[in-house]
Design an enzyme around this catalytic site. Sequence first.
Site, PDB file in Angstrom:
ATOM      1  N   LYS A 131       0.871  -1.184   0.000  1.00 12.46           N
ATOM      2  CA  LYS A 131       0.000   0.000   0.000  1.00 12.46           C
ATOM      3  C   LYS A 131       0.901   1.225   0.000  1.00 12.46           C
ATOM      4  O   LYS A 131       2.052   1.163   0.453  1.00 12.46           O
ATOM      5  CB  LYS A 131      -0.877  -0.001   1.252  1.00 12.46           C
ATOM      6  CG  LYS A 131      -2.144   0.803   1.123  1.00 12.46           C
ATOM      7  CD  LYS A 131      -3.241   0.068   0.366  1.00 12.46           C
ATOM      8  CE  LYS A 131      -4.420   0.972   0.100  1.00 12.46           C
ATOM      9  NZ  LYS A 131      -5.561   0.260  -0.450  1.00 12.46           N
ATOM     10  N   ASP A 171      -6.992   4.416  -4.609  1.00 15.51           N
ATOM     11  CA  ASP A 171      -7.661   4.252  -3.305  1.00 15.51           C
ATOM     12  C   ASP A 171      -8.274   5.622  -3.010  1.00 15.51           C
ATOM     13  O   ASP A 171      -8.499   6.414  -3.940  1.00 15.51           O
ATOM     14  CB  ASP A 171      -6.659   3.812  -2.222  1.00 15.51           C
ATOM     15  CG  ASP A 171      -7.337   3.383  -0.912  1.00 15.51           C
ATOM     16  OD1 ASP A 171      -7.913   2.292  -0.873  1.00 15.51           O
ATOM     17  OD2 ASP A 171      -7.315   4.146   0.062  1.00 15.51           O
TER      18      ASP A 171
HETATM   19  P1  NDP Z   1     -13.039   7.821  -2.759  1.00 16.72           P
HETATM   20  O1  NDP Z   1     -11.967   8.803  -2.540  1.00 16.72           O
HETATM   21  O2  NDP Z   1     -13.612   7.653  -4.114  1.00 16.72           O
HETATM   22  O3  NDP Z   1     -14.270   8.126  -1.761  1.00 16.72           O
HETATM   23  C1  NDP Z   1     -14.088   8.167  -0.384  1.00 16.72           C
HETATM   24  C2  NDP Z   1     -15.390   8.565   0.273  1.00 16.72           C
HETATM   25  O4  NDP Z   1     -15.259   8.433   1.686  1.00 16.72           O
HETATM   26  C3  NDP Z   1     -15.777  10.006   0.021  1.00 16.72           C
HETATM   27  O5  NDP Z   1     -17.174  10.105   0.047  1.00 16.72           O
HETATM   28  C4  NDP Z   1     -15.151  10.718   1.223  1.00 16.72           C
HETATM   29  O6  NDP Z   1     -15.760  11.958   1.545  1.00 16.72           O
HETATM   30  C5  NDP Z   1     -15.414   9.708   2.313  1.00 16.72           C
HETATM   31  N1  NDP Z   1     -14.418   9.833   3.376  1.00 16.72           N
HETATM   32  C6  NDP Z   1     -13.070   9.752   3.262  1.00 16.72           C
HETATM   33  N2  NDP Z   1     -12.487   9.937   4.464  1.00 16.72           N
HETATM   34  C7  NDP Z   1     -13.503  10.142   5.341  1.00 16.72           C
HETATM   35  C8  NDP Z   1     -13.554  10.387   6.727  1.00 16.72           C
HETATM   36  N3  NDP Z   1     -12.435  10.460   7.460  1.00 16.72           N
HETATM   37  N4  NDP Z   1     -14.780  10.535   7.306  1.00 16.72           N
HETATM   38  C9  NDP Z   1     -15.917  10.460   6.567  1.00 16.72           C
HETATM   39  N5  NDP Z   1     -15.923  10.238   5.238  1.00 16.72           N
HETATM   40  C10 NDP Z   1     -14.742  10.061   4.640  1.00 16.72           C
HETATM   41  O7  NDP Z   1     -12.461   6.435  -2.209  1.00 16.72           O
HETATM   42  P2  NDP Z   1     -12.969   4.954  -2.506  1.00 16.72           P
HETATM   43  O8  NDP Z   1     -14.431   4.931  -2.692  1.00 16.72           O
HETATM   44  O9  NDP Z   1     -12.099   4.402  -3.571  1.00 16.72           O
HETATM   45  O10 NDP Z   1     -12.551   4.211  -1.157  1.00 16.72           O
HETATM   46  C11 NDP Z   1     -13.440   4.112  -0.048  1.00 16.72           C
HETATM   47  C12 NDP Z   1     -12.986   2.990   0.861  1.00 16.72           C
HETATM   48  O11 NDP Z   1     -12.959   1.762   0.127  1.00 16.72           O
HETATM   49  C13 NDP Z   1     -11.577   3.146   1.451  1.00 16.72           C
HETATM   50  O12 NDP Z   1     -11.557   2.555   2.744  1.00 16.72           O
HETATM   51  C14 NDP Z   1     -10.722   2.311   0.511  1.00 16.72           C
HETATM   52  O13 NDP Z   1      -9.522   1.862   1.138  1.00 16.72           O
HETATM   53  C15 NDP Z   1     -11.671   1.154   0.241  1.00 16.72           C
HETATM   54  N6  NDP Z   1     -11.381   0.392  -0.963  1.00 16.72           N
HETATM   55  C16 NDP Z   1     -11.366   0.988  -2.187  1.00 16.72           C
HETATM   56  C17 NDP Z   1     -11.117   0.227  -3.317  1.00 16.72           C
HETATM   57  C18 NDP Z   1     -11.210   0.795  -4.683  1.00 16.72           C
HETATM   58  O14 NDP Z   1     -11.204   0.011  -5.634  1.00 16.72           O
HETATM   59  N7  NDP Z   1     -11.341   2.094  -4.864  1.00 16.72           N
HETATM   60  C19 NDP Z   1     -10.765  -1.215  -3.210  1.00 16.72           C
HETATM   61  C20 NDP Z   1     -10.906  -1.752  -1.878  1.00 16.72           C
HETATM   62  C21 NDP Z   1     -11.161  -0.957  -0.807  1.00 16.72           C
HETATM   63  P3  NDP Z   1     -15.031  13.334   1.141  1.00 16.72           P
HETATM   64  O15 NDP Z   1     -15.215  13.448  -0.335  1.00 16.72           O
HETATM   65  O16 NDP Z   1     -15.714  14.394   1.932  1.00 16.72           O
HETATM   66  O17 NDP Z   1     -13.577  13.173   1.537  1.00 16.72           O
END
Ligand code: NDP
Length: 451
Positions: A131, A171
């Site tokens: 990572k 991510d």
């Molecule tokens: P994105 O950046 O596309 O979206 C993240 C979302 O989570 C946004 O809505 C963001 O809000 C919100 N968010 C981030 N940090 C916080 C926080 N501290 N408190 C509240 N809301 C928060 O990321 P992904 O959708 O790609 O990833 C989301 C999760 O899924 C992560 O845990 C990631 O590790 C996991 N994941 C992702 C994969 C992928 O293929 N993308 C694969 C496997 C796991 P805001 O816009 O306000 O920051």
Amino acid sequence: MLEPAVQKEVDCFMQGLRRRNHGQPEFHQAVQEVVESIMPYLLENPKYRKAQILERMTEPDRIITFRVSWMDDEGNYRVNRGYRVQCNNAIGPYKGGLRFHPSVNESILKFLGFEQTLKNSLTTLPMGGAKGGANFNPKGKSDNEVMRFCQSFMTELTKHIGKDRDVPAGDIGVGTREIGFLFGQYMRMINEFTGALTGKGLEYGGSLIRKEATGYGCVYFVEEMFERIGDSVKDKVCVVSGSGNVAQHTIEKLLHFGAKPITASDSSGFIHDPDGITMDKLNYIMDLKNNRRGRISEYAEKFDCEFHEGKRPWIVPCDIAFPSATQNEISAEDAQTLVDNGLRAVGEGANMPTEIGGVHIFQKNKILYAPSKAANAGGVAVSGLEQTQNAQRYSWTAEEVDTKLKEIMKEIHTQCVKYGGWTNEHIDYVNGANLAGFIRVADAMLAYGVV
Ligand code: NDP
């Protein structure tokens, strides 16, 4: 819940791990969840302890940190810290995403890399775990600023990655735009077009269904859990957190299955739409978040529903919860509230979204609880398929990739049932995923001797 003798071994191991990794709470938490699951198996199979497999698996192969200097639009010098944590390549080249978020530090990347190692093993594809990322906040930055940051970041990272060495992906904060800038710089540096990054745009080696894969895969896994007990996600009321890549495609697949998603969130709060988020409303969220980079509160204004500022959606009664934002977003108290409100299942799209106290509450109440390393493995699985397509210089159709994704999620479910089904009535998917993921990596490490 653990036998006293097992608990003693867990405590002893965790004491050493905390001492060696001081001030890294997320890493401690991720390891503890795994150690609690696998310790009974280790005690029955002393070869793993003799070879210090757990000690070796929790010590990353290497941690690379580097300075990322760049210039903002006003001509100011800026500096961030970049990382790549290469955890374990026993079963294949390192593989795992890059996260750009102000909270990024060594503890978070070590927890994510450790989880990734076991998750990649579960997919049955040949991928090790890693990572990386930076404490850079893309929010509010112009496209040019993001490009300059990505180019500077990749100038250093290039030395450590490659299609047979380490293949990063996206991510939090790293989507198609960032992968484009990163891949462009990588190619410029090595003068070769090879699949050293996944999550690429379709025009330059990306795979169909990659961006959908994590959310879709999570819903496929939850459907498998319901199918096993003669039920389905159809008509279930679903509470989803996040509104990024994973949340969007979770909502989309829930709609395909005839379920009713009623919430979405971002870091400022959540919207509650009791009528249900429809495909048209989801398209609005996708445009809002992916193109206009706006806030989820705008949804509440547009569709006249409630916005709960600074809150998380777990107070809304539901059948299934899909935490899809970030780590530790469900506390023990939230878990209890969900259970008290009639929760049946959880599909973790985000990585480690539930605190350990919450995990224990789900386990105790026999919730169909799909932990992240199983439920969100669809993303990395399709990244693996992207690597295969790049190596063959060939692209599969969306249907072909989606079919393979479904098969992989089904197989992960089967492994969880095999290793987590100590009683016939209820499957402990946490134990199942941890044990199945561990054994494959551990056996490969045993085969290599002292390395
Ligand atoms: P994105 O950046 O596309 O979206 C993240 C979302 O989570 C946004 O809505 C963001 O809000 C919100 N968010 C981030 N940090 C916080 C926080 N501290 N408190 C509240 N809301 C928060 O990321 P992904 O959708 O790609 O990833 C989301 C999760 O899924 C992560 O845990 C990631 O590790 C996991 N994941 C992702 C994969 C992928 O293929 N993308 C694969 C496997 C796991 P805001 O816009 O306000 O920051």
